[in-house]
Motif scaffolding. Structure first.
Motif, PDB file in Angstrom:
ATOM      1  N   ASP A   1      24.584   4.940 -61.433  1.00 55.88           N
ATOM      2  CA  ASP A   1      23.755   3.779 -61.099  1.00 55.88           C
ATOM      3  C   ASP A   1      22.380   4.270 -60.630  1.00 55.88           C
ATOM      4  OD1 ASP A   1      22.867   1.265 -60.571  1.00 55.88           O
ATOM      5  OD2 ASP A   1      24.245   0.843 -58.916  1.00 55.88           O
ATOM      6  N   ILE A   2      21.369   4.057 -61.453  1.00 54.34           N
ATOM      7  CA  ILE A   2      19.999   4.478 -61.144  1.00 54.34           C
ATOM      8  C   ILE A   2      19.170   3.242 -60.823  1.00 54.34           C
ATOM      9  CG2 ILE A   2      17.926   5.629 -62.033  1.00 54.34           C
ATOM     10  CD1 ILE A   2      19.754   7.223 -63.905  1.00 54.34           C
ATOM     11  N   ARG A   3      18.528   3.238 -59.663  1.00 56.56           N
ATOM     12  CA  ARG A   3      17.741   2.085 -59.229  1.00 56.56           C
ATOM     13  C   ARG A   3      16.341   2.527 -58.815  1.00 56.56           C
ATOM     14  NH1 ARG A   3      20.595  -2.655 -60.497  1.00 56.56           N
ATOM     15  NH2 ARG A   3      22.812  -2.293 -60.101  1.00 56.56           N
ATOM     16  N   ASP A   4      15.328   1.920 -59.433  1.00 55.12           N
ATOM     17  CA  ASP A   4      13.918   2.132 -59.078  1.00 55.12           C
ATOM     18  C   ASP A   4      13.579   3.616 -58.907  1.00 55.12           C
ATOM     19  OD1 ASP A   4      11.333   1.242 -58.566  1.00 55.12           O
ATOM     20  OD2 ASP A   4      11.661   1.173 -56.401  1.00 55.12           O
TER      21      ASP A   4
ATOM     22  N   LYS B   1       8.654   6.057 -63.833  1.00 57.91           N
ATOM     23  CA  LYS B   1       7.961   5.012 -63.077  1.00 57.91           C
ATOM     24  C   LYS B   1       8.867   3.814 -62.767  1.00 57.91           C
ATOM     25  CE  LYS B   1       3.863   6.298 -65.774  1.00 57.91           C
ATOM     26  NZ  LYS B   1       2.880   5.860 -66.789  1.00 57.91           N
ATOM     27  N   GLY B   2       9.849   4.025 -61.887  1.00 63.00           N
ATOM     28  CA  GLY B   2      10.675   2.899 -61.461  1.00 63.00           C
ATOM     29  C   GLY B   2      11.767   2.536 -62.438  1.00 63.00           C
ATOM     30  N   LEU B   3      12.598   3.508 -62.817  1.00 64.95           N
ATOM     31  CA  LEU B   3      13.648   3.313 -63.829  1.00 64.95           C
ATOM     32  C   LEU B   3      14.901   2.697 -63.224  1.00 64.95           C
ATOM     33  CD1 LEU B   3      14.664   4.010 -66.785  1.00 64.95           C
ATOM     34  CD2 LEU B   3      15.604   6.086 -65.753  1.00 64.95           C
ATOM     35  N   ASP B   4      15.460   1.699 -63.924  1.00 64.37           N
ATOM     36  CA  ASP B   4      16.765   1.119 -63.591  1.00 64.37           C
ATOM     37  C   ASP B   4      17.696   1.351 -64.779  1.00 64.37           C
ATOM     38  OD1 ASP B   4      16.001   0.091 -61.099  1.00 64.37           O
ATOM     39  OD2 ASP B   4      15.235  -1.744 -62.000  1.00 64.37           O
ATOM     40  N   LEU B   5      18.882   1.930 -64.513  1.00 63.38           N
ATOM     41  CA  LEU B   5      19.805   2.221 -65.606  1.00 63.38           C
ATOM     42  C   LEU B   5      21.216   2.376 -65.051  1.00 63.38           C
ATOM     43  CD1 LEU B   5      19.152   4.645 -68.555  1.00 63.38           C
ATOM     44  CD2 LEU B   5      21.240   4.930 -67.231  1.00 63.38           C
ATOM     45  N   GLN B   6      22.196   1.857 -65.781  1.00 59.76           N
ATOM     46  CA  GLN B   6      23.597   1.994 -65.382  1.00 59.76           C
ATOM     47  C   GLN B   6      24.432   2.521 -66.545  1.00 59.76           C
ATOM     48  OE1 GLN B   6      24.872  -1.907 -64.012  1.00 59.76           O
ATOM     49  NE2 GLN B   6      24.558  -1.328 -61.880  1.00 59.76           N
ATOM     50  N   VAL B   7      25.438   3.326 -66.201  1.00 61.45           N
ATOM     51  CA  VAL B   7      26.429   3.783 -67.174  1.00 61.45           C
ATOM     52  C   VAL B   7      27.805   3.471 -66.609  1.00 61.45           C
ATOM     53  CG1 VAL B   7      27.365   5.737 -68.471  1.00 61.45           C
ATOM     54  CG2 VAL B   7      24.924   5.660 -67.940  1.00 61.45           C
ATOM     55  N   LYS B   8      28.642   2.833 -67.430  1.00 63.68           N
ATOM     56  CA  LYS B   8      29.993   2.482 -67.010  1.00 63.68           C
ATOM     57  C   LYS B   8      31.015   3.437 -67.604  1.00 63.68           C
ATOM     58  CE  LYS B   8      28.747  -2.408 -66.669  1.00 63.68           C
ATOM     59  NZ  LYS B   8      28.972  -3.770 -67.214  1.00 63.68           N
ATOM     60  N   ALA B   9      32.162   3.526 -66.986  1.00 64.36           N
ATOM     61  CA  ALA B   9      33.246   4.363 -67.504  1.00 64.36           C
ATOM     62  C   ALA B   9      33.635   3.881 -68.902  1.00 64.36           C
ATOM     63  CB  ALA B   9      34.449   4.310 -66.568  1.00 64.36           C
TER      64      ALA B   9
ATOM     65  N   VAL C   1      10.627  12.663 -55.405  1.00 69.96           N
ATOM     66  CA  VAL C   1      11.562  11.676 -55.944  1.00 69.96           C
ATOM     67  C   VAL C   1      11.764  10.550 -54.932  1.00 69.96           C
ATOM     68  CG1 VAL C   1      13.817  11.347 -57.015  1.00 69.96           C
ATOM     69  CG2 VAL C   1      12.742  13.604 -57.060  1.00 69.96           C
ATOM     70  N   SER C   2      11.798   9.315 -55.451  1.00 71.01           N
ATOM     71  CA  SER C   2      12.157   8.170 -54.616  1.00 71.01           C
ATOM     72  C   SER C   2      13.036   7.243 -55.431  1.00 71.01           C
ATOM     73  CB  SER C   2      10.905   7.425 -54.134  1.00 71.01           C
ATOM     74  OG  SER C   2      10.211   6.854 -55.234  1.00 71.01           O
ATOM     75  N   GLY C   3      13.684   6.293 -54.746  1.00 69.95           N
ATOM     76  CA  GLY C   3      14.612   5.396 -55.410  1.00 69.95           C
ATOM     77  C   GLY C   3      16.038   5.813 -55.127  1.00 69.95           C
ATOM     78  N   SER C   4      16.956   5.378 -55.981  1.00 69.18           N
ATOM     79  CA  SER C   4      18.370   5.635 -55.752  1.00 69.18           C
ATOM     80  C   SER C   4      19.040   6.112 -57.036  1.00 69.18           C
ATOM     81  CB  SER C   4      19.060   4.345 -55.268  1.00 69.18           C
ATOM     82  OG  SER C   4      20.463   4.493 -55.244  1.00 69.18           O
TER      83      SER C   4
END
Length: 571
Positions: free
Chosen positions: A16-19, A35-43, A74-77
């Protein structure tokens, strides 16, 4: 004893990648790469992250692994199976790697340690993370090699990386990634260095792992055919921004962003291939058109039953035998086949880098094998060459002008003013400004370097141009530009081109004729329209079925056709 770990539930978010923002300090300034990436990968799913060089794909993958250099800010989650990666101490991050998240790198030979056996490299992670020791670790390593399709794993585990083929090495890298049963795998261009058939095998393996083990895969690639073959969802990056995301069908069939549209438009496509039926009418029409085109040809390169030997400890190894083909002025003939098929060996013989053991190899009627001294040097002046890696083929110590003019200096052609004028003329031909003459290779992009390589190859006005995988190291849009430029220049200069490639879509776009090689011999040859669209030999059909296309539905049909040809059944 081996400790088993609980796998992730299908559909559970494992990455789970947030901002996410990543900048690199350079003196008093900072360059923002993501620059503020949001991305998710599920099982159990594959998310493809696509974009050209410099878009931020690899920086994103390194962020998830905690492998960014010290000058990265680096910043964000970034959460991996609920563990926050950003700011995590190195000791704790090291425990996450392999146990929760693992990486499959682009070049398997650099990912493996050449001085350690495969067994040592596979058991190291198990012992480091206290998952297995001794015989239990060895048994686990053998089962992993068997799982990824390495034959005779119990014996071969004692061997070193150089004793395996490229495809087998990539399978070993995947086995290493699986040693500690991670829930996320980052696959960074995992098939770029592989032939189409080996690539297809590795993609089949990754697909099995996703389905059987429920692993979430973040696939980083610029190959839209691989995206169509593997991905469930696609995220498109451009200059550090996420510009578009959606299902693989949405992105490949209905792209919305202009960058995605341009990226897909630049992809060479190999369509209308008769793999599942025999199109007799189409084949006959292709033969008729080819016969008409062959009526007025000026053959400048001719190979007749050539054989090429390598000296080895045990004696002589015959790398090519009975190879015959010709190339006419203004035409392109492509040599295609897997690694070890002999295509690069034949190209080296044409360049005069390898002697022929049998047969005739003629350029403009002169047999290269029989020429000596000045005659041989004069004959080789008529042959230009464009290498695969544009960066490695240019001397970093010399300005571009000197790189281009070097063949003229070697062959003592023209005055200094003549050489400069010729270099400027060729830079204009490859659509580069004249001021590039005074710049150095590191100041140019990959596509610009390859243009310089083409200009240098043409500086002596050759009658034959050898192009060895000239676009494989380039992004898809840069590749499209270079291919169009090659066609234009050939139309202007009229040289014959011998084109070595494993990318059949590129061959279809560029070549007039195709020679298919397998284990040093020609298995099929003829006009491109005939060989690539109405193949007669099973091996040619296997190559074509293994070449991925950027169309999920067509790719599924092609994959099933390949499995039938190999006797695997549809999947």
């Amino acid at each position: 004893m081996m400790r088993t770990r609980e796998s992730a539930t299908h559909g559970e978010v494992v990455l789970d990648i947030r901002d996410l923002k990543v900048a690199f300090a350079a003196g008093d300034t900072a360059k923002l790469a993501v620059k503020g990436l949001d991305l998710q990968v599920k099982a159990g799913e594959v998310v493809a992250l696509v974009g050209e060089s410099g878009s931020g794909k690899s920086v994103t993958s390194l962020s998830t692994m905690g492998l960014l250099p010290p000058n990265a800010m680096v910043s964000g989650s970034v959460e991996v199976t609920g563990h926050q990666v950003i700011g995590l101490p190195e000791e704790r991050m090291r425990k996450l790697r392999a146990t929760e998240i693992a990486m499959v790198f682009q070049e398997p030979m650099t990912a493996l340690n050449p001085v350690l056996t495969v067994e040592q490299q596979l058991t190291e992670a198990l012992e480091t993370h206290n998952l297995a020791f001794g015989q239990a670790a060895r048994d686990r390593a053998i089962s992993l090699l068997e799982r990824v399709g390495i034959p005779d794993a119990a014996k071969r585990i004692k061997q070193y990386p150089h004793q395996f083929s490229g495809g087998q090495r990539q399978r070993i890298v995947i086995a290493m990634a699986l040693t500690c049963e991670p829930k996320v795998i980052i696959a960074d261009e995992p098939t770029t260095a592989l032939d189409v058939t080996v690539q297809a095998d590795v993609l089949d393996l990754l697909r099995e792992l996703k389905d059987d083990l429920g692993v979430g895969i973040l696939l980083i690639t610029h190959n839209m055919g691989v995206v169509a073959d593997m991905a469930d969802r696609v995220s498109v990056m451009f200059m550090g921004d996420l510009v578009e995301e959606g299902t693989v069908q949405d992105i490949l069939y209905r792209p919305q962003h202009p960058y995605t549209q341009a990226l897909l438009a630049a992809v060479p496509r190999l369509t209308d291939v008769a793999l599942t039926h025999d199109d007799e009418a189409g084949r006959l029409e292709a033969e008729r058109v080819a016969a008409a085109a062959a009526a007025d040809r000026e053959v400048v390169l001719s190979a007749k039953n050539i054989a090429i030997d390598y000296k080895v400890k045990s004696g002589v190894f015959r790398a090519a035998e009975g190879v015959s083909f010709d190339v006419a002025a203004g035409e392109t003939t492509a040599l295609v086949g897997e690694s070890g098929s002999g295509k690069s060996t034949v190209a080296k013989a044409v360049l005069g880098l390898l002697p022929t053991a049998e047969g005739e190899l003629r350029v403009q009627g002169r047999d290269l094998a029989r020429l000596k001294g000045k005659e041989a040097k004069l004959a080789r002046r008529a042959i230009g060459v464009v290498f695969q890696d544009p960066a490695a083929s240019l001397d970093p110590r010399f300005p571009i002008g000197d790189c281009i003019m070097e063949p003229m200096v070697v062959h003592k052609v023209g005055s200094k003013a003549d050489r400069v004028a010729r270099a400027k003329e060729l830079l204009a031909a490859v659509k580069l400004p004249a001021d590039v003459l005074n710049r150095y290779p590191h100041e140019l992009s990959g596509g610009q370097k390859q243009r310089v390589g083409i200009a240098r190859a043409l500086v002596l006005d050759p009658t034959v141009l050898i192009a060895d995988e000239p676009t494989s190291a380039l992004d898809v849009s840069v590749q499209a530009t270079v291919l169009e430029m090659l066609k234009e220049i050939q139309a202007d200069f009229g040289f014959a081109c011998l084109f070595v490639s494993h990318d059949l879509a590129v061959v279809d776009h560029l070549a007039d004729n195709v020679v298919v090689m397998k284990r040093g011999q020609v298995v099929e040859q003829g006009p491109t329209e005939q060989v690539l669209h109405f193949p007669q030999e099973d091996y040619t059909k296997e190559l074509l079925a293994a070449a991925p296309v950027p169309d999920p539905d067509a790719q599924k049909v092609r994959r099933e056709a390949r499995h039938r040809l190999l006797g695997m059944g549809a999947s």
